[in-house]
Design an enzyme around this catalytic site. Structure first.
Site, PDB file in Angstrom:
ATOM      1  CG  ASP A  37      67.154  25.070  42.068  1.00 23.70           C
ATOM      2  OD1 ASP A  37      66.453  26.018  42.368  1.00 23.70           O
ATOM      3  OD2 ASP A  37      68.125  24.632  42.682  1.00 23.70           O
ATOM      4  CG  HIS A 230      40.487  36.422  35.791  1.00 27.09           C
ATOM      5  ND1 HIS A 230      40.388  35.709  34.626  1.00 27.09           N
ATOM      6  CD2 HIS A 230      39.044  35.966  36.373  1.00 27.09           C
ATOM      7  CE1 HIS A 230      39.444  34.843  34.550  1.00 27.09           C
ATOM      8  NE2 HIS A 230      38.515  34.930  35.377  1.00 27.09           N
ATOM      9  CG  ASP A 247      35.892  34.663  43.112  1.00 30.89           C
ATOM     10  OD1 ASP A 247      35.839  33.612  43.796  1.00 30.89           O
ATOM     11  OD2 ASP A 247      35.359  34.774  42.017  1.00 30.89           O
ATOM     12  CG  ASP A 258      34.320  29.655  42.470  1.00 29.18           C
ATOM     13  OD1 ASP A 258      34.740  30.809  43.005  1.00 29.18           O
ATOM     14  OD2 ASP A 258      34.131  29.724  41.220  1.00 29.18           O
ATOM     15  CG  HIS A 337      31.035  36.989  34.940  1.00 35.42           C
ATOM     16  ND1 HIS A 337      29.914  36.305  35.493  1.00 35.42           N
ATOM     17  CD2 HIS A 337      31.314  38.389  35.663  1.00 35.42           C
ATOM     18  CE1 HIS A 337      29.734  37.299  36.550  1.00 35.42           C
ATOM     19  NE2 HIS A 337      30.492  38.182  36.826  1.00 35.42           N
ATOM     20  CG  HIS A 341      32.314  27.943  36.983  1.00 40.06           C
ATOM     21  ND1 HIS A 341      32.726  26.877  37.990  1.00 40.06           N
ATOM     22  CD2 HIS A 341      32.424  29.077  37.292  1.00 40.06           C
ATOM     23  CE1 HIS A 341      33.281  27.849  38.801  1.00 40.06           C
ATOM     24  NE2 HIS A 341      32.958  29.122  38.303  1.00 40.06           N
ATOM     25  CG  HIS A 348      36.668  27.534  36.248  1.00 42.26           C
ATOM     26  ND1 HIS A 348      37.318  28.477  35.856  1.00 42.26           N
ATOM     27  CD2 HIS A 348      35.956  28.406  37.012  1.00 42.26           C
ATOM     28  CE1 HIS A 348      37.121  29.653  36.283  1.00 42.26           C
ATOM     29  NE2 HIS A 348      36.353  29.506  37.186  1.00 42.26           N
ATOM     30  CD  GLU A 372      30.719  32.603  38.995  1.00 46.23           C
ATOM     31  OE1 GLU A 372      31.844  33.715  39.117  1.00 46.23           O
ATOM     32  OE2 GLU A 372      31.210  31.482  38.862  1.00 46.23           O
ATOM     33  CE1 TYR A 376      32.328  42.057  38.698  1.00 45.86           C
ATOM     34  CE2 TYR A 376      30.771  41.575  37.066  1.00 45.86           C
ATOM     35  CZ  TYR A 376      31.486  41.055  38.002  1.00 45.86           C
ATOM     36  OH  TYR A 376      31.466  39.879  38.610  1.00 45.86           O
ATOM     37  NE  ARG A 394      32.673  36.938  40.756  1.00 39.93           N
ATOM     38  CZ  ARG A 394      33.826  37.694  40.507  1.00 39.93           C
ATOM     39  NH1 ARG A 394      33.556  38.837  39.623  1.00 39.93           N
ATOM     40  NH2 ARG A 394      34.901  37.474  40.930  1.00 39.93           N
ATOM     41  CD  GLU A 396      31.698  31.879  42.518  1.00 40.14           C
ATOM     42  OE1 GLU A 396      32.778  32.856  42.850  1.00 40.14           O
ATOM     43  OE2 GLU A 396      32.123  31.381  41.446  1.00 40.14           O
TER      44      GLU A 396
HETATM   45  N1  GLY Z   1      36.819  32.236  41.000  1.00 37.16           N
HETATM   46  C1  GLY Z   1      36.609  32.112  39.645  1.00 37.16           C
HETATM   47  C2  GLY Z   1      35.295  32.069  39.388  1.00 37.16           C
HETATM   48  O1  GLY Z   1      34.461  32.525  40.124  1.00 37.16           O
HETATM   49  O2  GLY Z   1      34.898  31.440  38.331  1.00 37.16           O
HETATM   50 MN    MN Z   2      33.155  30.775  39.879  1.00 40.49          MN
HETATM   51 MN    MN Z   3      34.697  32.773  42.033  1.00 42.29          MN
END
Ligand code: GLY
Ligand code: MN
Ligand code: MN
Length: 426
Positions: A37, A230, A247, A258, A337, A341, A348, A372, A376, A394, A396
């Site tokens: 709850d 992720h 990230d 982001d 990837h 985005h 996103h 980004e 890896y 990465r 970004e």
């Molecule tokens: N943090 C999610 C991405 O970089 O898309």
């Molecule tokens: Mn991102």
């Molecule tokens: Mn990100």
């Protein structure tokens, strides 16, 4: 802050897209149960928020469009002293009527009866057809004889593609908080700490600066953890000599940021780490330098893949000609990837990437997207020189498209090897 007149303008733009004799309905988000709850903190539905700026649950926005007029109506929950004692103040119809620039505000309890009245003379219903909201399901039941149901969501998502000046200000504010958080992570002593300690430092900065929340669960990934894209467990010790991929971005006033930075636990990059890091950095800088109106995102993606692949051949990570490697998609093992985005109310942002004719939408002034690139390399990948194994990098940033180029909204966050090393407390 976004003025009521801007929300009104957005509703008018949306209503213009509805044909005559239409009713449009958008529901607020429904509370999400965490366990038993208890609930997650309430967060308004992004499209509903975009059109109203209203943060309360149990609300409905309705458009009534005829050939001659447009009426915009809201339904809000009623004031209730006992319930407000437990869950906080409600605006109520009277206050809502004076705040929102809509034609009428009714009680949420009256929605069903009013709705039945509204649809009597309407030919089209525009609603969130694909949504799982239980309120929507009830409406769909009431309108099961209606032949012309349309999805209203793509119409709103298309509007969200171009950010207004006030939205850009809010995104900048969100990024400014996230910048402080990344700098905090870079500058604290990391010896003997765990990934979650850095997560706590970052999120401390978010909360201390009034950010509602993180825009997504922070990734704090040390060493080989960074090779899980992720990764959100954030439960490993920070090992000396390894890199940490962070990230993390806050949500502030309903706008996301982001940002990813990759930093050394010790404060100093090793030579192989530097080689890989500078390859990702140079790629990112090159891609950002290409951004301007009419450029296509897929072109940026292709360029990034070429640059990273060529660099990985030079470092002995990949072997052969870059064209052949890309043709066979072998580089995807190390860069699996996308280049970026849309970002806005959602991290996103669900604005479209293609137009109604399924053609890619080129970049335009007012869009915001992330850039980004990353590399890896798994710790057990024996096809790669040992010095590069177990490293995930990465970088970004959040980029605004301007009239004839772009602005890196997160350029204040330390990014070169020298800048990151200078901030580290050893
Ligand atoms: N943090 C999610 C991405 O970089 O898309
Ligand atoms: Mn991102
Ligand atoms: Mn990100």
């Amino acid at each position: 802050m976004i003025k009521e007149s801007e929300y009104k303008k957005r509703r008018e733009v949306l209503a213009k897209k509805l044909p005559d004799s239409s009713i449009g309905i958008i529901f607020s988000a429904e509370p999400a149960t965490r366990s038993n709850d208890t609930h997650h903190p309430y967060r308004q539905d992004s499209n509903f928020y975009y059109l109203t700026g209203f943060k309360e649950d149990n609300a409905v926005l309705v458009f009534l469009k005829t050939k001659h007029e447009l009426q915009t109506v809201m339904f809000v929950q009623k004031k209730d002293k006992t319930l407000e004692l437990w869950s906080g103040e409600r605006l109520g119809t009277k206050e809502a009527k004076s705040r929102f620039l809509v034609n009428e505000v009714y009680l949420r309890d009256d929605f069903k009866n009013k709705f039945k009245e509204f649809i009597k003379d309407k030919k089209n219903i525009y609603c969130e057809l694909a949504s799982k909201k239980s309120a929507l399901k009830k409406v769909l039941k009431l309108t099961k004889d209606f032949k012309t149901k349309h999805d209203i969501v793509p119409l709103i998502q298309k509007m969200r593609l171009i950010k207004s000046a006030s939205e850009i200000e809010l995104i900048k504010e969100s990024i400014a908080i996230t910048a402080k958080a990344h700098h905090r992570a870079m500058s604290i002593n990391k010896k003997g700490k765990f990934e979650y300690h850095l997560q706590a430092e970052i999120e401390h900065e978010f909360k201390m600066n009034a950010a509602y929340s993180d825009a997504y669960t922070s990734i704090v990934a040390c060493g080989n953890s960074a090779n899980t894209l992720h990764y959100i467990k954030n439960d490993k010790p920070l090992e000396s000599g390894e890199l940490i991929l962070i990230d993390a971005g806050c949500e502030h006033n309903y706008y996301a940021s982001d940002i990813t930075r990759t930093i050394p636990v010790n404060g100093k990059f090793t030579e192989p780490q530097k080689e890989l890091y500078n390859l990702v950095l140079e790629t990112q800088l090159k891609i950002i330098s290409m951004i301007k109106p009419f450029v296509k995102r897929t072109h940026l993606q292709e360029r990034a893949e070429i640059l990273l692949t060529k660099g990985m051949i030079e470092l002995g990570i990949l072997r052969g000609s870059y064209k052949k490697i890309i043709k066979l998609q072998k580089h995807k093992k190390y860069y699996p990837h996308g280049i970026g985005h849309w970002m806005g109310i959602d991290v996103h942002d669900p604005a479209p990437y293609k137009d109604d004719k399924h053609q890619e939408i080129p970049l335009q002034k007012g869009m915001v997207l992330t850039i980004e690139p990353g590399i890896y390399i798994d710790k057990d990948d024996r096809s790669v020189p040992e010095i590069y194994r177990g490293i995930g990098i990465r970088i970004e940033d959040d980029i605004l498209i301007t009239k004839d180029g772009c602005e890196n909204l997160s350029s204040d966050i330390a990014k070169t090897v020298e800048e990151i090393e200078a901030l580290a407390e050893l």
